[in-house]
Design a protein around this motif. Sequence first.
Motif, PDB file in Angstrom:
ATOM      1  N   VAL A   1      88.768  57.176  37.675  1.00 15.05           N
ATOM      2  CA  VAL A   1      89.971  57.057  36.841  1.00 15.05           C
ATOM      3  C   VAL A   1      91.086  56.557  37.753  1.00 15.05           C
ATOM      4  O   VAL A   1      91.396  57.187  38.764  1.00 15.05           O
ATOM      5  CB  VAL A   1      90.311  58.422  36.213  1.00 15.05           C
ATOM      6  CG1 VAL A   1      91.588  58.343  35.390  1.00 15.05           C
ATOM      7  CG2 VAL A   1      89.137  58.885  35.344  1.00 15.05           C
ATOM      8  N   ARG A   2      91.670  55.412  37.431  1.00 15.61           N
ATOM      9  CA  ARG A   2      92.598  54.767  38.349  1.00 15.61           C
ATOM     10  C   ARG A   2      93.906  54.398  37.654  1.00 15.61           C
ATOM     11  O   ARG A   2      93.982  54.395  36.423  1.00 15.61           O
ATOM     12  CB  ARG A   2      91.964  53.495  38.929  1.00 15.61           C
ATOM     13  CG  ARG A   2      90.729  53.768  39.798  1.00 15.61           C
ATOM     14  CD  ARG A   2      91.117  54.475  41.096  1.00 15.61           C
ATOM     15  NE  ARG A   2      89.963  54.790  41.943  1.00 15.61           N
ATOM     16  CZ  ARG A   2      89.335  55.980  41.982  1.00 15.61           C
ATOM     17  NH1 ARG A   2      89.749  56.968  41.197  1.00 15.61           N
ATOM     18  NH2 ARG A   2      88.329  56.191  42.795  1.00 15.61           N
ATOM     19  N   VAL A   3      94.914  54.090  38.466  1.00 16.53           N
ATOM     20  CA  VAL A   3      96.236  53.773  37.913  1.00 16.53           C
ATOM     21  C   VAL A   3      96.619  52.352  38.317  1.00 16.53           C
ATOM     22  O   VAL A   3      96.594  52.016  39.503  1.00 16.53           O
ATOM     23  CB  VAL A   3      97.285  54.768  38.461  1.00 16.53           C
ATOM     24  CG1 VAL A   3      98.680  54.423  37.957  1.00 16.53           C
ATOM     25  CG2 VAL A   3      96.908  56.195  38.052  1.00 16.53           C
ATOM     26  N   TYR A   4      96.935  51.527  37.325  1.00 16.53           N
ATOM     27  CA  TYR A   4      97.349  50.144  37.574  1.00 16.53           C
ATOM     28  C   TYR A   4      98.561  49.831  36.690  1.00 16.53           C
ATOM     29  O   TYR A   4      98.389  49.452  35.526  1.00 16.53           O
ATOM     30  CB  TYR A   4      96.241  49.156  37.198  1.00 16.53           C
ATOM     31  CG  TYR A   4      94.860  49.476  37.730  1.00 16.53           C
ATOM     32  CD1 TYR A   4      94.548  49.276  39.078  1.00 16.53           C
ATOM     33  CD2 TYR A   4      93.859  49.971  36.879  1.00 16.53           C
ATOM     34  CE1 TYR A   4      93.266  49.559  39.555  1.00 16.53           C
ATOM     35  CE2 TYR A   4      92.585  50.252  37.346  1.00 16.53           C
ATOM     36  CZ  TYR A   4      92.292  50.039  38.686  1.00 16.53           C
ATOM     37  OH  TYR A   4      91.026  50.316  39.152  1.00 16.53           O
ATOM     38  N   PRO A   5      99.766  50.009  37.194  1.00 16.30           N
ATOM     39  CA  PRO A   5     100.934  49.721  36.340  1.00 16.30           C
ATOM     40  C   PRO A   5     101.023  48.216  36.063  1.00 16.30           C
ATOM     41  O   PRO A   5     101.113  47.416  36.997  1.00 16.30           O
ATOM     42  CB  PRO A   5     102.130  50.193  37.178  1.00 16.30           C
ATOM     43  CG  PRO A   5     101.587  50.664  38.490  1.00 16.30           C
ATOM     44  CD  PRO A   5     100.116  50.455  38.545  1.00 16.30           C
ATOM     45  N   ILE A   6     101.006  47.866  34.822  1.00 18.16           N
ATOM     46  CA  ILE A   6     100.999  46.443  34.466  1.00 18.16           C
ATOM     47  C   ILE A   6     102.380  45.850  34.718  1.00 18.16           C
ATOM     48  O   ILE A   6     103.391  46.574  34.747  1.00 18.16           O
ATOM     49  CB  ILE A   6     100.568  46.256  32.991  1.00 18.16           C
ATOM     50  CG1 ILE A   6     100.059  44.843  32.750  1.00 18.16           C
ATOM     51  CG2 ILE A   6     101.687  46.584  32.035  1.00 18.16           C
ATOM     52  CD1 ILE A   6      99.313  44.681  31.431  1.00 18.16           C
ATOM     53  N   SER A   7     102.416  44.538  34.900  1.00 20.87           N
ATOM     54  CA  SER A   7     103.714  43.908  35.135  1.00 20.87           C
ATOM     55  C   SER A   7     103.755  42.514  34.531  1.00 20.87           C
ATOM     56  O   SER A   7     102.889  42.153  33.739  1.00 20.87           O
ATOM     57  CB  SER A   7     104.008  43.871  36.634  1.00 20.87           C
ATOM     58  OG  SER A   7     105.366  43.554  36.829  1.00 20.87           O
ATOM     59  N   ILE A   8     104.751  41.759  34.934  1.00 22.46           N
ATOM     60  CA  ILE A   8     104.904  40.407  34.408  1.00 22.46           C
ATOM     61  C   ILE A   8     104.549  39.401  35.500  1.00 22.46           C
ATOM     62  O   ILE A   8     104.482  39.761  36.680  1.00 22.46           O
ATOM     63  CB  ILE A   8     106.345  40.156  33.928  1.00 22.46           C
ATOM     64  CG1 ILE A   8     107.345  40.417  35.078  1.00 22.46           C
ATOM     65  CG2 ILE A   8     106.664  41.042  32.742  1.00 22.46           C
ATOM     66  CD1 ILE A   8     108.759  39.987  34.751  1.00 22.46           C
ATOM     67  N   ASP A   9     104.352  38.166  35.094  1.00 24.26           N
ATOM     68  CA  ASP A   9     104.154  37.083  36.047  1.00 24.26           C
ATOM     69  C   ASP A   9     105.503  36.373  36.163  1.00 24.26           C
ATOM     70  O   ASP A   9     105.874  35.592  35.283  1.00 24.26           O
ATOM     71  CB  ASP A   9     103.071  36.142  35.508  1.00 24.26           C
ATOM     72  CG  ASP A   9     102.811  34.986  36.458  1.00 24.26           C
ATOM     73  OD1 ASP A   9     103.700  34.670  37.274  1.00 24.26           O
ATOM     74  OD2 ASP A   9     101.724  34.395  36.367  1.00 24.26           O
ATOM     75  N   PRO A  10     106.265  36.652  37.227  1.00 24.87           N
ATOM     76  CA  PRO A  10     107.628  36.121  37.301  1.00 24.87           C
ATOM     77  C   PRO A  10     107.682  34.608  37.134  1.00 24.87           C
ATOM     78  O   PRO A  10     108.584  34.078  36.478  1.00 24.87           O
ATOM     79  CB  PRO A  10     108.105  36.525  38.700  1.00 24.87           C
ATOM     80  CG  PRO A  10     107.269  37.703  39.055  1.00 24.87           C
ATOM     81  CD  PRO A  10     105.938  37.479  38.401  1.00 24.87           C
ATOM     82  N   GLU A  11     106.695  33.933  37.710  1.00 29.52           N
ATOM     83  CA  GLU A  11     106.708  32.474  37.645  1.00 29.52           C
ATOM     84  C   GLU A  11     106.586  31.981  36.195  1.00 29.52           C
ATOM     85  O   GLU A  11     107.303  31.083  35.765  1.00 29.52           O
ATOM     86  CB  GLU A  11     105.507  31.990  38.440  1.00 29.52           C
ATOM     87  CG  GLU A  11     105.703  30.694  39.147  1.00 29.52           C
ATOM     88  CD  GLU A  11     104.406  30.325  39.837  1.00 29.52           C
ATOM     89  OE1 GLU A  11     103.923  29.227  39.559  1.00 29.52           O
ATOM     90  OE2 GLU A  11     103.867  31.156  40.599  1.00 29.52           O
ATOM     91  N   LEU A  12     105.673  32.610  35.451  1.00 31.12           N
ATOM     92  CA  LEU A  12     105.483  32.201  34.056  1.00 31.12           C
ATOM     93  C   LEU A  12     106.703  32.555  33.206  1.00 31.12           C
ATOM     94  O   LEU A  12     107.138  31.775  32.367  1.00 31.12           O
ATOM     95  CB  LEU A  12     104.253  32.878  33.449  1.00 31.12           C
ATOM     96  CG  LEU A  12     102.891  32.403  33.901  1.00 31.12           C
ATOM     97  CD1 LEU A  12     101.812  32.997  33.023  1.00 31.12           C
ATOM     98  CD2 LEU A  12     102.803  30.897  33.882  1.00 31.12           C
ATOM     99  N   VAL A  13     107.239  33.754  33.446  1.00 29.02           N
ATOM    100  CA  VAL A  13     108.399  34.175  32.647  1.00 29.02           C
ATOM    101  C   VAL A  13     109.564  33.228  32.910  1.00 29.02           C
ATOM    102  O   VAL A  13     110.252  32.773  31.986  1.00 29.02           O
ATOM    103  CB  VAL A  13     108.769  35.641  32.975  1.00 29.02           C
ATOM    104  CG1 VAL A  13     110.091  36.030  32.330  1.00 29.02           C
ATOM    105  CG2 VAL A  13     107.666  36.584  32.508  1.00 29.02           C
ATOM    106  N   ARG A  14     109.768  32.881  34.177  1.00 25.20           N
ATOM    107  CA  ARG A  14     110.864  31.955  34.494  1.00 25.20           C
ATOM    108  C   ARG A  14     110.610  30.581  33.887  1.00 25.20           C
ATOM    109  O   ARG A  14     111.547  29.914  33.435  1.00 25.20           O
ATOM    110  CB  ARG A  14     111.015  31.832  36.004  1.00 25.20           C
ATOM    111  CG  ARG A  14     111.787  33.002  36.586  1.00 25.20           C
ATOM    112  CD  ARG A  14     112.008  32.794  38.065  1.00 25.20           C
ATOM    113  NE  ARG A  14     112.831  33.846  38.622  1.00 25.20           N
ATOM    114  CZ  ARG A  14     112.658  34.342  39.837  1.00 25.20           C
ATOM    115  NH1 ARG A  14     111.677  33.892  40.606  1.00 25.20           N
ATOM    116  NH2 ARG A  14     113.450  35.287  40.291  1.00 25.20           N
ATOM    117  N   ALA A  15     109.333  30.173  33.880  1.00 25.03           N
ATOM    118  CA  ALA A  15     109.026  28.849  33.314  1.00 25.03           C
ATOM    119  C   ALA A  15     109.416  28.817  31.836  1.00 25.03           C
ATOM    120  O   ALA A  15     109.996  27.845  31.354  1.00 25.03           O
ATOM    121  CB  ALA A  15     107.544  28.531  33.495  1.00 25.03           C
TER     122      ALA A  15
END
Length: 530
Positions: free
Chosen positions: A280-294
Amino acid sequence: MVPHQAWTHQDGQLLAQLPNAIRELLDCTTLVIVSNRGPVEFHQTSDGDFVTKRGTGGVITAMSAAARYAEAIWVACAMTSADRLKAEEMRRRGEPFLDLPDLPGFRLRFVVPDPSAYQGYYNRIANPLLWFLQHYLWDTPRAPDIDYRTWQAWHEGYVVVNRLFAEEVVAAAAAVPREPIILLQDYHLYLVPAFIRELRPDLLLHHFVHIPWPDQDYWRLLPLVMRRAICEGLLANDIVGFQTPRHARSFLNTVDANLPDAEVDYRRREVAYRGRITRVRVYPISIDPELVRAVANSEDARRHEEHLQAYRNEFTIVRVDRAEPSKNVVRGFLAYDRLLEAHPELIGRVNFLAFLVPTRMEVAEYINYLDEINAVVGRINAKYANAAEVEGIHWQPVHLFVGDDYPRALAAMRFYDVLLVNAIFDGMNLVAKEGALLNERNGVLILSEGAGAYQQLGQWALTVSPTDIEGTAQALWRGLTMPEAERAWRAEQLRRHVLEHDLRRWLIDQLQDIADLRAERAPHRVAAPS
Ligand code: G6P
């Protein structure tokens, strides 16, 4: 939502930066992504031509990025009648996958349940039952009522569709030349891993739960048969991932409470059950800054930004959400109303821009919630329009933008003075991260303790308890009047954190755990780490 061209920008640099173990893993495996909603929906034009439209939601955005790194197959439910036609056509031709010519890097295999099974699975069990349970949304003296229709939806909907998914995954796995790694997504598919195991005990199964995992006591709102099946389903995975340590811990507690034969090792975060070990593991999801900026820099977004100028004021509050109850939109407006009552000097000087995406409009709870939002906004606008007129000002305190327009929402994030994220409970909340990245005014983030993002970003945000309307009104005031130096410092810390903990890291952490597991199971198969 991310535009088509953005997801396929094959990024040689990112690939080059992947740790060796992961590059080796991706060189010899195929990722089989499994989610209810697929990366695209087909629609038919009046001339009978098929066109594709991108599916919406955080799961799609995140897993689309995975497909940039590796050969990927997507197994998802047919959503539209054109999807069904495409699936039929594929089967007639005896092809295992649909190629998506305008989306290189994706191949798709549809699960095609019959409509009544889908209705029970999606509109009764997944939403609202599991979604409401996992976000603590039930008004428990009144709901949920688990009646014969719920049981029918469970047996003839959720179980049936989960089994269909397992069959399609197994067929997809058999049709790829490389070793398949199965990446299951979310609460629609809790039973799929156990069904896959019956057919293919050897496959490596990884399941990520994007939404919160509530306390084990709250799970008692579901009958034992259902919660056991859910725990057993998830324990058929090799790895189960959650957004936060708290959710992972709650899952371990839930297994402990419901499966007497399971051995739960809290320190190692592992469960031994029926001869298997699940990590059982923890992986906080996030955004792809490059794509969001694009997207934020796209022509479309820039056009919106210009248009939105007219809606700004001396102070601008923004929120961006799907219009659904866990997001706590109504209380956000009540807090704004309270702010205006407590600080009449703001009248005419502050605007609240809310960008809301309607969702799950077949489910009564969601329709009613959208109605409540419209009602509260109407009431506030009427109340203050009158007050402002007395002072000779034409002013509309709330502007509601309803619709699915991601570039427009990102455009608005550039200029907020305060971003309100007051979700009751939320797996992560990517809006908080997108806002932190894009805002250009040192805007203040107001963040609910119930959002998964709180564990990462809470220290630089203004904290609110989601039910505390008075506290939220005070946080709005504090955010709007915060001295510039403090705003700048907080905004800078938020941005830095988001840039350092991006979507790539979320994926890499998962792939690294998969690579480690594979290496432990068959050390001879894996090249020595460099
Ligand atoms: C949100 C949640 C995801 C979930 C998705 C389903 O994006 O964060 O965890 O899978 O909703 O949305 P849908 O529109 O497909 O019901």
